[in-house]
Design a protein around this motif. Sequence first.
Motif, PDB file in Angstrom:
ATOM      1  N   ARG A 192       0.331  -1.043   0.325  1.00 32.01           N
ATOM      2  CA  ARG A 192      -0.018   0.113  -0.058  1.00 32.01           C
ATOM      3  C   ARG A 192       1.167   1.250   0.131  1.00 32.01           C
ATOM      4  N   ASP A 193       1.890   1.291   0.574  1.00 26.97           N
ATOM      5  CA  ASP A 193       3.350   2.207   0.449  1.00 26.97           C
ATOM      6  C   ASP A 193       3.515   2.557  -1.224  1.00 26.97           C
ATOM      7  N   GLU A 194       3.121   2.587  -1.950  1.00 26.91           N
ATOM      8  CA  GLU A 194       3.861   2.551  -3.408  1.00 26.91           C
ATOM      9  C   GLU A 194       3.627   3.315  -4.090  1.00 26.91           C
TER      10      GLU A 194
ATOM     11  N   ALA B 106      -0.590   5.693  -4.952  1.00 25.79           N
ATOM     12  CA  ALA B 106      -1.833   6.346  -3.605  1.00 25.79           C
ATOM     13  C   ALA B 106      -3.038   5.761  -4.382  1.00 25.79           C
ATOM     14  N   SER B 107      -3.389   5.502  -5.361  1.00 23.83           N
ATOM     15  CA  SER B 107      -4.466   3.764  -5.198  1.00 23.83           C
ATOM     16  C   SER B 107      -4.184   2.819  -4.590  1.00 23.83           C
TER      17      SER B 107
ATOM     18  N   ALA C  93      -2.911   3.008  -1.410  1.00 27.24           N
ATOM     19  CA  ALA C  93      -3.377   2.651  -0.267  1.00 27.24           C
ATOM     20  C   ALA C  93      -4.757   2.616   0.191  1.00 27.24           C
ATOM     21  N   LYS C  94      -5.840   3.048  -1.046  1.00 28.76           N
ATOM     22  CA  LYS C  94      -6.936   2.083  -0.419  1.00 28.76           C
ATOM     23  C   LYS C  94      -7.650   0.627  -0.684  1.00 28.76           C
TER      24      LYS C  94
ATOM     25  N   ARG D 109      -8.294  -3.339  -1.114  1.00 22.15           N
ATOM     26  CA  ARG D 109      -7.799  -4.604   0.541  1.00 22.15           C
ATOM     27  C   ARG D 109      -7.240  -5.411   0.084  1.00 22.15           C
TER      28      ARG D 109
ATOM     29  N   PRO E 172     -13.006   0.832  -7.122  1.00 23.37           N
ATOM     30  CA  PRO E 172     -12.596   1.100  -6.262  1.00 23.37           C
ATOM     31  C   PRO E 172     -13.391   1.893  -5.578  1.00 23.37           C
ATOM     32  N   ARG E 173     -14.900   2.132  -5.777  1.00 28.71           N
ATOM     33  CA  ARG E 173     -15.399   2.879  -4.779  1.00 28.71           C
ATOM     34  C   ARG E 173     -16.521   1.581  -4.259  1.00 28.71           C
TER      35      ARG E 173
ATOM     36  N   GLN F 141     -15.567  -1.120  -2.821  1.00 24.15           N
ATOM     37  CA  GLN F 141     -14.782  -2.515  -2.480  1.00 24.15           C
ATOM     38  C   GLN F 141     -15.760  -2.826  -1.376  1.00 24.15           C
TER      39      GLN F 141
ATOM     40  N   SER G 195       0.794  -6.317   2.354  1.00 22.02           N
ATOM     41  CA  SER G 195      -0.428  -5.028   2.519  1.00 22.02           C
ATOM     42  C   SER G 195       0.067  -3.720   2.738  1.00 22.02           C
ATOM     43  N   ASN G 196       1.007  -3.828   3.982  1.00 22.31           N
ATOM     44  CA  ASN G 196       1.333  -3.243   5.404  1.00 22.31           C
ATOM     45  C   ASN G 196       2.626  -2.953   5.333  1.00 22.31           C
TER      46      ASN G 196
ATOM     47  N   GLY H 273      -3.026   9.674 -11.377  1.00 20.74           N
ATOM     48  CA  GLY H 273      -3.404   8.810 -11.542  1.00 20.74           C
ATOM     49  C   GLY H 273      -3.565   7.058 -13.004  1.00 20.74           C
TER      50      GLY H 273
ATOM     51  N   GLU I   9      -4.557   3.542 -11.022  1.00 14.16           N
ATOM     52  CA  GLU I   9      -6.050   3.258 -10.956  1.00 14.16           C
ATOM     53  C   GLU I   9      -6.287   2.920 -11.997  1.00 14.16           C
TER      54      GLU I   9
END
Lengths: 318, 501
Positions: free
Chosen positions: A153-155, A157-158, A160-161, A163, A176-177, A179, A203-204, A307, A310
């Motif tokens: 997720r740190d890679e 911005a998209s 980061a959200k 799952r 993405p909207r 999930q 992810s973490n 973006g 994404e």
Amino acid sequence: MPLSSVQETEIKNPPVSKPPLDPHLKALENEAIHIFREVAAEFERPVMLYSIGKDSSVLLHLARKAFYPGRVPFPLLHVDTTWKFREMIEFRDEIAQKYDLDLVAHTNPRGKAEGITPFTHGSAFYTDIMKTEALRQALDAGQYDAAFGGARRDEEASRAKERIYSFRTPDHKWDPRNQRPELWNVYNGMIRKGESVRAFPLSNWTEVDIWRYIQAEDIPIVPLYFAAERPYVERDGMMILAEDPRLELQPGETIQHGMIRFRTLGCFPLTGAIRSTASNLEEVIAELEIATVSERQGRAIDRDQSGSMEKKKREGYF
Amino acid sequence: MTATATSASAGTSSGATILPFAEPVKAGRDTRPLRLITCGSVDDGKSTLIGRLLWDTKAVKEDQAATLHRDSGQQNDLGLPDFALLLDGLQAEREQGITIDVAYRYFSTDRRSFIVADTPGHEQYTRNMATGASTADLAVLLADARAGLLEQTRRHATIAALMGIRQFVLAVNKIDLVNYDKAIFEKISHDFREFALSLGVRQITAIPMSALKGESVVYSAGATMPWYEGPTLIETLELATVRSAQAGGFRLPVQRVSRPGESFRGYQGTVAGGSVKPGDSVMILPSGTVANVKQIVTFDLVRNAAVAGDAITLVLDRQVDVSRGDVIVSLDGQPMTGFHFEAQLVSLQPGGIEPGKRYWLKSGSRRQRVSVEPVSQLELSTGKWQPHASTLSMNAIGKVRLSFEEQAVFDTYEQNRATGAFILIDPDTNNTVAGGMITAKRGELGGIHRDGQRVLMSLPADLAELIMSSELFAKRRDETEIKRMTASQAAEIFSNAASDI
């Protein structure tokens, strides 16, 4: 580990050669192993996306840990664009043999049929066909209902959200909207036929975590991550490795030599090197801790537009 | 280990809420990551605060900042990028200027690393907050120094407490806009402390700060707030405790059975509570079979013990029937088993949670059928539970009764977050529709079951007379049974029933 040690039932204590992991990495490792086991138990045909990079190397190591003393109970899938660094492919084949892995390599036949290359078709179109479309083909062909990936997720911005269990429609789309909420470590693996899940055990993790874990666990990685004297050409502000005969020099370009290394590995024409003298893990980590640019900075495909990751993910890219 | 200073301060009640700050334990990197959630509306400066944390801990790299500059063409009056753009990763959000979902951020200091669940402050905040709070050890609640404690802040605190968070940081932000007024800070932190204590949260740290100027976030405010001698936000986070591996017995929810060869059979899972060592006697639930632990196998070595959080493979000393979804537990301090439980849940989807509908419930590695009966709903504005037996609509927080078709195994959420938490899955859509927390087991006669054939009530005699004198009752008198007794006799019957006679 050979299976013979299992047959004895009593598993002998191997000589303790390394200190225990620090609690931070141990917590990340435990979480990843939990995710691996959960997906393997809940899905019928899991597969692990293997890109040969450092994150994939960590992912594979964790998979071996998760299922020990058994074998890794799913195949590894490598989407081969045919434009990877030579050392990556050598490394891939070596690892598959050493760890007794089922390796599936897939190349989009359109690449050859239509002569699609990163030089002739531009990075965006090339990536769409040779990576995203190829991945969809391979996943469909294998009828895989879950695919592990090494994304963090740190890679970006998209990411980061996203799952840990990231739901995909039958045509591999990510929405993405919409999930599924993900609470605690209770993952919802219920899908209909044709739908699938991308699962992200890392992810973490952050980039530093990856490197520190590689060091602590002594995980083999492709030597391109370490600085060495290598030939390169400068193009579009990137240093491109010049060892593949398919790289044609353009007017004004010359092959230079210097101490360079790579922070990420992908297709060689799209992956820029950095100047570095970090030739071992300690030096790489030290360099990273004072780095002022992110690792994806060397990736041409992320720079097409903001973006852009994404957009690619919605279309089925990892 | 770094937590001692913080926990020692739990009872402090001075208005200034300054922690007795012990010399920080030199922790190096040997601490687990702290997971936190930030709560507050856009106006409170939440994005600015998180952006500031990332910026001042150098988690944002130059190329990312350059992308921000390029995209926004604007920066704030301190020459820093617009932090909200950095955080709002999805195109839809950038276009609409709102944050729509939970995002996770990572940063670290020399002492510790942090995972922030960043949730939106307005639309559907209950659902997103519940998701973010489910894994959080600590909640940072933002208040605008000019506005004081708003109902919104109270709501956020209520949800965080409900989800089991026991450490709060109140960030009194924009203190520069009230001229660094100590009295204003003390008033807000006092009000908040009173409120948090009423929620059962005792570890509270209040910090006056300006996220925009970076005061009391990573760096201390220095000359602007000489009256504040407490920790900065980052110092508080460095010393916070990770939600402890819960006290109580050993728990291993079995994820899978490993059978690589004829002679090896291991049970793989993550220890969800307590500890285990070779030689321990354990019970497999729900079957109740007893066995002894022979080995704890991991990739690295055969271990002498495993504790909560460890992902292990357990080998037992005899052939027993164990499958995915079973829980291996210690003989002492066993979890609850039964068909009926009470729980609190957060409804997460537009369809809500319907009374009597059969859902899938997943807890640990176990998935089973359940029907849900709403009892009451939390009114967030007052903090009161109101009777509510119909559908719990999206974002509602309800108390419910759960009825299973097969034996279920739980701890209360209070005792064990891993074995007391669950999600509900709608079998029609496969979507996750609720997150829940077990509060108690119910006796088999514990209340009115929707599917039950008979209802046993204990009523005051005068009310019973009234009902019996009704025309409706008279018509069906033959179908009823009535016994008179004293209040204490009735109470005894019901308490026996509730404890599963």
